[in-house]
Design a protein around this motif. Structure first.
Motif, PDB file in Angstrom:
ATOM      1  N   SER A  27       0.833  -1.210   0.000  1.00 22.65           N
ATOM      2  CA  SER A  27       0.000   0.000   0.000  1.00 22.65           C
ATOM      3  C   SER A  27       0.864   1.254   0.000  1.00 22.65           C
ATOM      4  O   SER A  27       0.592   2.203  -0.750  1.00 22.65           O
ATOM      5  CB  SER A  27      -0.931   0.003   1.216  1.00 22.65           C
ATOM      6  OG  SER A  27      -1.874  -1.042   1.133  1.00 22.65           O
ATOM      7  N   TYR A  30       2.589   1.816  -3.529  1.00 24.51           N
ATOM      8  CA  TYR A  30       1.712   2.391  -4.539  1.00 24.51           C
ATOM      9  C   TYR A  30       1.264   3.804  -4.173  1.00 24.51           C
ATOM     10  O   TYR A  30       1.107   4.661  -5.045  1.00 24.51           O
ATOM     11  CB  TYR A  30       0.512   1.477  -4.776  1.00 24.51           C
ATOM     12  CG  TYR A  30       0.836   0.288  -5.643  1.00 24.51           C
ATOM     13  CD1 TYR A  30       0.864   0.400  -7.019  1.00 24.51           C
ATOM     14  CD2 TYR A  30       1.136  -0.948  -5.084  1.00 24.51           C
ATOM     15  CE1 TYR A  30       1.175  -0.685  -7.832  1.00 24.51           C
ATOM     16  CE2 TYR A  30       1.452  -2.045  -5.877  1.00 24.51           C
ATOM     17  CZ  TYR A  30       1.470  -1.895  -7.252  1.00 24.51           C
ATOM     18  OH  TYR A  30       1.790  -2.976  -8.042  1.00 24.51           O
ATOM     19  N   GLN A  35       6.252   2.160  -7.454  1.00 22.89           N
ATOM     20  CA  GLN A  35       6.227   0.751  -7.833  1.00 22.89           C
ATOM     21  C   GLN A  35       7.264   0.407  -8.897  1.00 22.89           C
ATOM     22  O   GLN A  35       7.888  -0.660  -8.849  1.00 22.89           O
ATOM     23  CB  GLN A  35       4.823   0.344  -8.287  1.00 22.89           C
ATOM     24  CG  GLN A  35       4.211   1.206  -9.361  1.00 22.89           C
ATOM     25  CD  GLN A  35       3.349   2.323  -8.789  1.00 22.89           C
ATOM     26  OE1 GLN A  35       3.654   2.843  -7.716  1.00 22.89           O
ATOM     27  NE2 GLN A  35       2.283   2.672  -9.501  1.00 22.89           N
ATOM     28  N   SER A 118      -6.244 -12.154 -11.408  1.00 21.75           N
ATOM     29  CA  SER A 118      -4.833 -11.793 -11.212  1.00 21.75           C
ATOM     30  C   SER A 118      -3.995 -12.047 -12.443  1.00 21.75           C
ATOM     31  O   SER A 118      -2.835 -11.640 -12.500  1.00 21.75           O
ATOM     32  CB  SER A 118      -4.247 -12.567 -10.026  1.00 21.75           C
ATOM     33  OG  SER A 118      -4.074 -13.941 -10.337  1.00 21.75           O
ATOM     34  N   LEU A 121      -2.225  -9.209 -13.666  1.00 20.07           N
ATOM     35  CA  LEU A 121      -1.046  -8.730 -12.958  1.00 20.07           C
ATOM     36  C   LEU A 121       0.227  -9.400 -13.469  1.00 20.07           C
ATOM     37  O   LEU A 121       1.319  -9.075 -13.023  1.00 20.07           O
ATOM     38  CB  LEU A 121      -1.178  -9.022 -11.452  1.00 20.07           C
ATOM     39  CG  LEU A 121      -2.321  -8.315 -10.725  1.00 20.07           C
ATOM     40  CD1 LEU A 121      -2.401  -8.809  -9.297  1.00 20.07           C
ATOM     41  CD2 LEU A 121      -2.116  -6.819 -10.750  1.00 20.07           C
ATOM     42  N   THR A 164      -0.060  -7.665  -3.534  1.00 15.26           N
ATOM     43  CA  THR A 164      -0.399  -6.870  -4.715  1.00 15.26           C
ATOM     44  C   THR A 164      -1.751  -7.284  -5.273  1.00 15.26           C
ATOM     45  O   THR A 164      -2.552  -6.439  -5.709  1.00 15.26           O
ATOM     46  CB  THR A 164       0.689  -7.043  -5.795  1.00 15.26           C
ATOM     47  OG1 THR A 164       1.959  -6.729  -5.234  1.00 15.26           O
ATOM     48  CG2 THR A 164       0.438  -6.132  -6.980  1.00 15.26           C
ATOM     49  N   TYR A 167      -4.369  -5.777  -3.125  1.00 13.42           N
ATOM     50  CA  TYR A 167      -4.453  -4.332  -3.341  1.00 13.42           C
ATOM     51  C   TYR A 167      -5.246  -4.002  -4.594  1.00 13.42           C
ATOM     52  O   TYR A 167      -6.113  -3.114  -4.581  1.00 13.42           O
ATOM     53  CB  TYR A 167      -3.035  -3.764  -3.448  1.00 13.42           C
ATOM     54  CG  TYR A 167      -2.974  -2.271  -3.673  1.00 13.42           C
ATOM     55  CD1 TYR A 167      -3.014  -1.384  -2.593  1.00 13.42           C
ATOM     56  CD2 TYR A 167      -2.883  -1.748  -4.954  1.00 13.42           C
ATOM     57  CE1 TYR A 167      -2.955  -0.014  -2.794  1.00 13.42           C
ATOM     58  CE2 TYR A 167      -2.836  -0.383  -5.166  1.00 13.42           C
ATOM     59  CZ  TYR A 167      -2.863   0.481  -4.083  1.00 13.42           C
ATOM     60  OH  TYR A 167      -2.817   1.839  -4.291  1.00 13.42           O
ATOM     61  N   HIS A 168      -4.985  -4.695  -5.693  1.00 13.99           N
ATOM     62  CA  HIS A 168      -5.610  -4.366  -6.971  1.00 13.99           C
ATOM     63  C   HIS A 168      -6.947  -5.057  -7.183  1.00 13.99           C
ATOM     64  O   HIS A 168      -7.936  -4.421  -7.564  1.00 13.99           O
ATOM     65  CB  HIS A 168      -4.669  -4.721  -8.131  1.00 13.99           C
ATOM     66  CG  HIS A 168      -3.552  -3.745  -8.312  1.00 13.99           C
ATOM     67  ND1 HIS A 168      -3.753  -2.433  -8.635  1.00 13.99           N
ATOM     68  CD2 HIS A 168      -2.209  -3.905  -8.215  1.00 13.99           C
ATOM     69  CE1 HIS A 168      -2.595  -1.809  -8.739  1.00 13.99           C
ATOM     70  NE2 HIS A 168      -1.643  -2.683  -8.487  1.00 13.99           N
ATOM     71  N   GLN A 171     -10.131  -3.903  -5.533  1.00 13.43           N
ATOM     72  CA  GLN A 171     -10.687  -2.632  -5.986  1.00 13.43           C
ATOM     73  C   GLN A 171     -11.470  -2.753  -7.291  1.00 13.43           C
ATOM     74  O   GLN A 171     -12.063  -1.767  -7.752  1.00 13.43           O
ATOM     75  CB  GLN A 171      -9.550  -1.615  -6.168  1.00 13.43           C
ATOM     76  CG  GLN A 171      -8.793  -1.303  -4.888  1.00 13.43           C
ATOM     77  CD  GLN A 171      -7.621  -0.370  -5.117  1.00 13.43           C
ATOM     78  OE1 GLN A 171      -7.539   0.306  -6.130  1.00 13.43           O
ATOM     79  NE2 GLN A 171      -6.703  -0.328  -4.161  1.00 13.43           N
ATOM     80  N   LEU A 172     -11.464  -3.932  -7.898  1.00 15.61           N
ATOM     81  CA  LEU A 172     -12.189  -4.105  -9.153  1.00 15.61           C
ATOM     82  C   LEU A 172     -13.692  -4.001  -8.921  1.00 15.61           C
ATOM     83  O   LEU A 172     -14.213  -4.465  -7.909  1.00 15.61           O
ATOM     84  CB  LEU A 172     -11.856  -5.467  -9.778  1.00 15.61           C
ATOM     85  CG  LEU A 172     -10.408  -5.668 -10.246  1.00 15.61           C
ATOM     86  CD1 LEU A 172     -10.210  -7.098 -10.717  1.00 15.61           C
ATOM     87  CD2 LEU A 172     -10.054  -4.685 -11.349  1.00 15.61           C
ATOM     88  N   GLY A 366       1.015  -2.429 -12.049  1.00 22.82           N
ATOM     89  CA  GLY A 366      -0.401  -2.115 -12.066  1.00 22.82           C
ATOM     90  C   GLY A 366      -1.167  -3.144 -12.867  1.00 22.82           C
ATOM     91  O   GLY A 366      -0.593  -4.078 -13.424  1.00 22.82           O
ATOM     92  N   LEU A 367      -2.477  -2.992 -12.909  1.00 21.83           N
ATOM     93  CA  LEU A 367      -3.308  -3.883 -13.693  1.00 21.83           C
ATOM     94  C   LEU A 367      -3.128  -3.594 -15.164  1.00 21.83           C
ATOM     95  O   LEU A 367      -3.035  -2.444 -15.580  1.00 21.83           O
ATOM     96  CB  LEU A 367      -4.778  -3.677 -13.327  1.00 21.83           C
ATOM     97  CG  LEU A 367      -5.195  -4.185 -11.954  1.00 21.83           C
ATOM     98  CD1 LEU A 367      -6.623  -3.750 -11.661  1.00 21.83           C
ATOM     99  CD2 LEU A 367      -5.095  -5.687 -11.866  1.00 21.83           C
TER     100      LEU A 367
END
Length: 371
Positions: A27, A30, A35, A118, A121, A164, A167-168, A171-172, A366-367
């Motif tokens: 966290s 980012y 990153q 993922s 990623l 990671t 984290y990502h 949030q989707l 990042g995505l």
């Protein structure tokens, strides 16, 4: 927690529990927009003896220092004993990983949702499988968790990958936190760990390799140490094989269900097997081995085609067995030599498959839309 005492209430709570140490590090990385800098700094950071790079964000610096300490209960003799198993049964272990451990994990519908997402990623399934194989070599290699090995740093990077993903993926817009839980939560982490420490000995037995209890327990202990480094909480990182097996079966009983994500992930494994074992004669190897290792009911959940054992039995045996017989196990010196040779052959084959280079995980920036 003794085997047989796992309840839905206990495991439900774990579905909303992450990894505070690694989560704080990712966290902050980012939030600071660092990153890419971190990714570059960690590219050459591979051996356990390598100093932590200067200039990392404070929480990431703290993470690498804190997670590098093995638990007091780690037993060096058991770690050394499990190393020999990788060389002696390396072909059967990788078969069990690909055709047993992974399909069982993919059959857990809630966890499969995060694994499918993922992929954005990473560079896709092929790279994920190669990274996983490299990770297994690093942690089970002789001295893999010692100063000259790579297992500790490899496990630390995988733990950051999990953070990671939390984290990502969390949030989707399509992530169902109420139904699926936190991405890469403690129940999923524990189940994945047991898919190595419990399912590999079980899979070996189904392939005709019955480990001595002492070898099975040494292997389980090694994965318990690795689980500690990976941030698996102590209460879901049992000390005894039977307790781990009971917990694994409880998790599978709760989580296994059909899903589009699980079927797609398993299809990718089958495609990978067809790629590395080309030709029509080997077309049924993947389905046959998966159904042999996890059973028809679990295989049906992830839509594995029907096995064609009569056509591929010989080919599967010859393709996945490098010629080490159980006869060598009767002589410790010969078994140890076979272990050393098998480990060297496996690592050479892994490098050849990867076109001469290691598959080390890197911090995603990042995505992306890559698959």
């Amino acid at each position: 927690m003794p085997a047989g005492r796992w309840t839905d209430e206990q495991l439900d709570a774990l579905r909303h529990t992450g990894d505070p140490l690694a989560d704080a590090a990712i966290s902050e990385t980012y939030a600071l927009g660092r990153q890419e800098q971190v990714r570059q700094a960690l590219l050459g950071f591979g051996r356990n003896s390598d100093a932590v790079p200067d200039g990392l964000p404070p929480q990431l610096q703290r993470y690498f220092e804190a997670s590098a300490v093995l638990p007091d209960w780690a037993d060096a003799a058991l770690l050394d004993r499990s190393h020999v198993l990788l060389g002696r049964y390396q072909s059967q272990i990788v078969s069990t990983l690909l055709c047993g451990s992974l399909p069982l994990c993919y059959g857990c519908g809630n966890g499969a949702e995060v694994l499918a997402r993922s992929q954005r990623l990473t560079s896709g399934v092929y790279r994920r499988l190669m990274e996983t194989a490299q990770f297994v070599v690093d942690v089970l290699d002789k001295g893999g968790l010692g100063p000259d090995g790579r297992g500790l740093r490899s496990a630390q990077k995988i733990r950051l990958l999990h953070a990671t993903m939390r984290y990502h993926v969390g949030q989707l817009g399509d992530w169902d936190a109420d139904g699926w839980g936190l991405p890469v939560n403690q129940e999923d982490l524990a189940g994945t760990l047991m898919s190595f420490s419990v399912e590999i000995p079980r899979g070996l037995a189904r392939l005709g390799v019955q480990l001595l209890p002492e070898d099975r327990d040494a292997l389980f202990h090694t994965w318990r140490v690795i689980g500690h480094v990976l941030g698996v909480r102590e209460e879901v990182n049992p000390a005894a094989f039977d307790d781990g097996a009971g917990m694994f079966d409880a998790i599978l009983g709760r989580q296994q269900r059909p899903s589009e994500a699980g079927a797609a992930l398993t299809k990718a494994v089958l495609d990978f097997i067809r790629e590395v074992l080309p030709g029509p004669a080997f077309a049924g190897v993947g389905p046959t081995l998966i159904r042999r290792l996890i059973g028809d009911e679990a295989a049906d959940l992830v839509r594995v085609p029907a096995a064609d054992a009569t056509r591929v039995l010989f080919q599967a045996q010859s393709a996945l067995n490098l010629g080490y017989s159980k006869g060598s196990d009767a002589l410790p010196g010969v078994a140890d030599a076979a272990g050393e040779l098998g480990t060297a052959m496996f690592k050479s084959g892994l490098r050849l498959t990867n076109k001469g280079r290691r598959r080390d995980w890197q911090v995603p920036t990042g995505l992306t839309a890559s698959t």
